[in-house]
Design a protein around this motif. Structure first.
Motif, PDB file in Angstrom:
ATOM      1  N   VAL A 157     104.417  70.601  -0.918  1.00 23.45           N
ATOM      2  CA  VAL A 157     102.736  70.135  -1.177  1.00 23.45           C
ATOM      3  C   VAL A 157     101.454  70.664  -1.362  1.00 23.45           C
ATOM      4  O   VAL A 157     100.902  69.697  -1.784  1.00 23.45           O
ATOM      5  CB  VAL A 157     102.687  68.973   0.168  1.00 23.45           C
ATOM      6  CG1 VAL A 157     102.767  70.410   1.533  1.00 23.45           C
ATOM      7  CG2 VAL A 157     102.049  68.100   0.241  1.00 23.45           C
ATOM      8  N   ASP A 158     101.696  71.749  -1.219  1.00 28.04           N
ATOM      9  CA  ASP A 158     100.280  72.850  -1.344  1.00 28.04           C
ATOM     10  C   ASP A 158     100.319  73.607  -2.505  1.00 28.04           C
ATOM     11  O   ASP A 158      99.587  74.424  -3.471  1.00 28.04           O
ATOM     12  CB  ASP A 158     100.131  74.046  -0.275  1.00 28.04           C
ATOM     13  CG  ASP A 158     100.891  74.527  -0.337  1.00 28.04           C
ATOM     14  OD1 ASP A 158     102.274  74.736  -0.198  1.00 28.04           O
ATOM     15  OD2 ASP A 158     101.314  75.833   0.526  1.00 28.04           O
ATOM     16  N   ALA A 159     101.766  73.748  -3.200  1.00 22.54           N
ATOM     17  CA  ALA A 159     102.023  74.025  -4.933  1.00 22.54           C
ATOM     18  C   ALA A 159     101.173  73.336  -5.905  1.00 22.54           C
ATOM     19  O   ALA A 159     101.050  73.775  -6.982  1.00 22.54           O
ATOM     20  CB  ALA A 159     103.447  74.465  -4.526  1.00 22.54           C
ATOM     21  N   ALA A 160     100.865  72.163  -5.537  1.00 22.04           N
ATOM     22  CA  ALA A 160     100.471  71.208  -6.586  1.00 22.04           C
ATOM     23  C   ALA A 160      99.473  70.054  -5.967  1.00 22.04           C
ATOM     24  O   ALA A 160     100.685  69.114  -5.340  1.00 22.04           O
ATOM     25  CB  ALA A 160     101.569  70.375  -7.638  1.00 22.04           C
ATOM     26  N   PRO A 161      98.421  70.274  -6.717  1.00 20.28           N
ATOM     27  CA  PRO A 161      97.857  68.669  -5.946  1.00 20.28           C
ATOM     28  C   PRO A 161      98.333  67.377  -6.041  1.00 20.28           C
ATOM     29  O   PRO A 161      98.967  67.022  -6.554  1.00 20.28           O
ATOM     30  CB  PRO A 161      96.692  68.689  -6.988  1.00 20.28           C
ATOM     31  CG  PRO A 161      96.881  69.899  -7.369  1.00 20.28           C
ATOM     32  CD  PRO A 161      97.668  70.275  -7.951  1.00 20.28           C
ATOM     33  N   LEU A 162      97.650  66.062  -4.541  1.00 20.67           N
ATOM     34  CA  LEU A 162      98.814  64.663  -5.095  1.00 20.67           C
ATOM     35  C   LEU A 162      97.808  64.595  -5.681  1.00 20.67           C
ATOM     36  O   LEU A 162      97.136  64.396  -5.701  1.00 20.67           O
ATOM     37  CB  LEU A 162      98.710  64.597  -3.523  1.00 20.67           C
ATOM     38  CG  LEU A 162      99.912  65.788  -2.297  1.00 20.67           C
ATOM     39  CD1 LEU A 162      98.971  64.747  -0.583  1.00 20.67           C
ATOM     40  CD2 LEU A 162     100.836  65.138  -2.392  1.00 20.67           C
ATOM     41  N   PRO A 163      98.959  63.098  -6.620  1.00 22.54           N
ATOM     42  CA  PRO A 163      97.985  62.444  -7.513  1.00 22.54           C
ATOM     43  C   PRO A 163      96.310  61.583  -6.239  1.00 22.54           C
ATOM     44  O   PRO A 163      97.335  61.049  -4.857  1.00 22.54           O
ATOM     45  CB  PRO A 163      98.790  61.226  -7.037  1.00 22.54           C
ATOM     46  CG  PRO A 163      99.984  62.145  -7.474  1.00 22.54           C
ATOM     47  CD  PRO A 163     100.411  62.555  -6.390  1.00 22.54           C
ATOM     48  N   GLU A 164      95.756  61.511  -6.584  1.00 23.06           N
ATOM     49  CA  GLU A 164      94.289  60.511  -5.945  1.00 23.06           C
ATOM     50  C   GLU A 164      95.142  59.358  -5.107  1.00 23.06           C
ATOM     51  O   GLU A 164      95.069  58.974  -4.326  1.00 23.06           O
ATOM     52  CB  GLU A 164      93.184  59.923  -7.019  1.00 23.06           C
ATOM     53  CG  GLU A 164      92.245  60.240  -6.399  1.00 23.06           C
ATOM     54  CD  GLU A 164      90.770  60.125  -6.700  1.00 23.06           C
ATOM     55  OE1 GLU A 164      89.777  60.339  -6.520  1.00 23.06           O
ATOM     56  OE2 GLU A 164      90.512  60.315  -7.420  1.00 23.06           O
ATOM     57  N   ARG A 165      95.355  58.604  -6.414  1.00 18.38           N
ATOM     58  CA  ARG A 165      96.024  57.332  -5.958  1.00 18.38           C
ATOM     59  C   ARG A 165      97.457  57.181  -5.593  1.00 18.38           C
ATOM     60  O   ARG A 165      98.279  57.351  -6.890  1.00 18.38           O
ATOM     61  CB  ARG A 165      95.839  56.482  -7.071  1.00 18.38           C
ATOM     62  CG  ARG A 165      94.201  55.589  -7.828  1.00 18.38           C
ATOM     63  CD  ARG A 165      93.898  54.047  -8.351  1.00 18.38           C
ATOM     64  NE  ARG A 165      94.144  53.400  -7.768  1.00 18.38           N
ATOM     65  CZ  ARG A 165      96.213  52.903  -8.163  1.00 18.38           C
ATOM     66  NH1 ARG A 165      96.466  53.486  -8.932  1.00 18.38           N
ATOM     67  NH2 ARG A 165      96.535  52.038  -7.719  1.00 18.38           N
ATOM     68  N   CYS A 166      98.286  57.062  -4.600  1.00 18.95           N
ATOM     69  CA  CYS A 166      99.605  56.951  -4.589  1.00 18.95           C
ATOM     70  C   CYS A 166     100.301  56.792  -3.134  1.00 18.95           C
ATOM     71  O   CYS A 166      99.565  55.999  -2.323  1.00 18.95           O
ATOM     72  CB  CYS A 166     100.124  59.042  -4.239  1.00 18.95           C
ATOM     73  SG  CYS A 166      98.919  59.852  -3.104  1.00 18.95           S
ATOM     74  N   VAL A 167     100.742  56.520  -3.367  1.00 17.06           N
ATOM     75  CA  VAL A 167     102.254  56.511  -1.860  1.00 17.06           C
ATOM     76  C   VAL A 167     103.118  57.651  -1.515  1.00 17.06           C
ATOM     77  O   VAL A 167     103.854  57.513  -1.559  1.00 17.06           O
ATOM     78  CB  VAL A 167     102.683  55.111  -2.061  1.00 17.06           C
ATOM     79  CG1 VAL A 167     103.470  54.507  -0.366  1.00 17.06           C
ATOM     80  CG2 VAL A 167     102.666  53.764  -3.024  1.00 17.06           C
ATOM     81  N   LEU A 168     101.817  57.638   0.019  1.00 15.76           N
ATOM     82  CA  LEU A 168     103.288  59.212   0.820  1.00 15.76           C
ATOM     83  C   LEU A 168     104.782  58.607   1.911  1.00 15.76           C
ATOM     84  O   LEU A 168     103.624  57.319   2.647  1.00 15.76           O
ATOM     85  CB  LEU A 168     102.308  59.873   1.615  1.00 15.76           C
ATOM     86  CG  LEU A 168     100.609  60.326   1.070  1.00 15.76           C
ATOM     87  CD1 LEU A 168     100.190  61.172   1.499  1.00 15.76           C
ATOM     88  CD2 LEU A 168     101.361  61.254   0.059  1.00 15.76           C
ATOM     89  N   LEU A 169     105.032  58.637   1.081  1.00 19.02           N
ATOM     90  CA  LEU A 169     106.626  57.885   2.267  1.00 19.02           C
ATOM     91  C   LEU A 169     107.432  58.747   2.794  1.00 19.02           C
ATOM     92  O   LEU A 169     108.195  60.228   2.210  1.00 19.02           O
ATOM     93  CB  LEU A 169     107.770  57.943   0.871  1.00 19.02           C
ATOM     94  CG  LEU A 169     108.992  56.856   1.310  1.00 19.02           C
ATOM     95  CD1 LEU A 169     108.395  55.483   1.736  1.00 19.02           C
ATOM     96  CD2 LEU A 169     109.725  56.601  -0.120  1.00 19.02           C
ATOM     97  N   PHE A 170     107.422  58.898   4.415  1.00 13.93           N
ATOM     98  CA  PHE A 170     108.055  58.665   4.637  1.00 13.93           C
ATOM     99  C   PHE A 170     109.397  58.287   5.973  1.00 13.93           C
ATOM    100  O   PHE A 170     109.154  57.033   5.941  1.00 13.93           O
ATOM    101  CB  PHE A 170     106.947  59.468   5.731  1.00 13.93           C
ATOM    102  CG  PHE A 170     105.455  60.190   5.265  1.00 13.93           C
ATOM    103  CD1 PHE A 170     105.297  61.243   5.767  1.00 13.93           C
ATOM    104  CD2 PHE A 170     104.504  59.305   5.619  1.00 13.93           C
ATOM    105  CE1 PHE A 170     104.328  61.830   5.075  1.00 13.93           C
ATOM    106  CE2 PHE A 170     103.788  59.852   5.455  1.00 13.93           C
ATOM    107  CZ  PHE A 170     103.519  61.289   5.103  1.00 13.93           C
ATOM    108  N   GLY A 171     110.222  59.249   5.587  1.00 15.60           N
ATOM    109  CA  GLY A 171     110.995  59.480   6.937  1.00 15.60           C
ATOM    110  C   GLY A 171     111.109  59.099   7.848  1.00 15.60           C
ATOM    111  O   GLY A 171     110.232  58.646   8.779  1.00 15.60           O
ATOM    112  N   GLN A 172     112.839  59.045   9.064  1.00 10.57           N
ATOM    113  CA  GLN A 172     112.082  58.922  10.167  1.00 10.57           C
ATOM    114  C   GLN A 172     113.032  59.878  10.778  1.00 10.57           C
ATOM    115  O   GLN A 172     113.288  61.461   9.996  1.00 10.57           O
ATOM    116  CB  GLN A 172     113.847  57.762  10.727  1.00 10.57           C
ATOM    117  CG  GLN A 172     112.709  56.286  10.203  1.00 10.57           C
ATOM    118  CD  GLN A 172     114.017  55.763  10.888  1.00 10.57           C
ATOM    119  OE1 GLN A 172     113.639  54.469  11.235  1.00 10.57           O
ATOM    120  NE2 GLN A 172     114.867  55.420  10.844  1.00 10.57           N
TER     121      GLN A 172
END
Length: 220
Positions: A157-172
């Motif tokens: 995740v620290d290798a390329a910036p996350l988009p400013e507008r996005c949805v961060l999707l997490f599992g269980q």
């Protein structure tokens, strides 16, 4: 059988937590109360022990939500909810702390709120019955879906910036994200680890990734 019966226990309503570092009734009595409509007369009279930052002491709940809406960040948080994961509440709490726009619950409508510590009252929460419905919403709002899971093909995740507008999707906790969710995502990122464990706690991982977004995009 109802969903609550299926889970094996009812979903209790948790009261606002009381904290030892709250504030007492407004000093000086009623005559000294501020005239600002944001303030709650009941809190001014009896004190405020809620888990809120000092800026919001004595404020009405709806006033806090309205003020948060003025400066929420343009990232969303989505969580798959197939197993009533205890981590969901903690993820919602972190989303509130980092001022996420909206939290999306995918799957079961009922989710374990214990870890949220009632921060869901200040956070927009939207339910999607399944992954397809969530994906349709994300596409309609032109939001890329960034899945978080340590699977083959994921990038640090620290290798390329996350988009400013996005949805961060997490599992269980345990199974992670479903195959359907992974396939529907635009990118898959992971947290670089250096120890012996294969994965870290789901709510801890969510907090790390949200902070990575804040580190790159948030204005202090």
């Amino acid at each position: 059988m109802t969903e609550a019966q299926h889970e094996g226990f009812p979903e209790p309503e948790h009261p606002e937590p009381t904290l030892p570092h709250g504030v007492p009734p407004w000093p000086g009595g009623r005559d000294a109360w501020p005239a600002d409509a944001n303030y709650d007369p009941d809190l001014l009279e009896h004190g405020d022990t809620r888990n809120v930052v000092d800026r919001y002491r004595y404020w009405r709940m709806d006033a806090i939500v309205a003020d948060l809406d003025e400066h929420r960040h343009p990232f969303h948080v989505a969580i798959e909810n197939w197993q009533h994961d205890l981590n969901i509440g903690s993820i919602v709490r972190s989303a509130n702390a980092f001022a996420a726009e909206t939290v999306h619950i995918i799957g079961r409508r009922r989710w374990n709120k214990r870890g949220a510590m009632v921060t869901d009252r200040y956070q927009h929460v939207l339910h999607h019955p399944d992954v397809a419905d969530f994906v349709e919403w994300a596409r309609a709002n032109d939001l890329p879906i960034i899945a978080v899971d340590n699977v083959d093909g994921s990038e640090p995740v620290d290798a390329a910036p996350l988009p400013e507008r996005c949805v961060l999707l997490f599992g269980q906790e345990g199974p992670g994200l479903s195959d359907e969710a992974i396939a529907a995502s635009d990118r898959v990122v992971e947290i670089t680890q250096y120890g012996s464990t294969r994965s870290i706690n789901a709510s801890a991982a969510a907090a790390i990734v949200m902070h990575e977004w804040v580190r790159v995009h948030a204005r202090r």
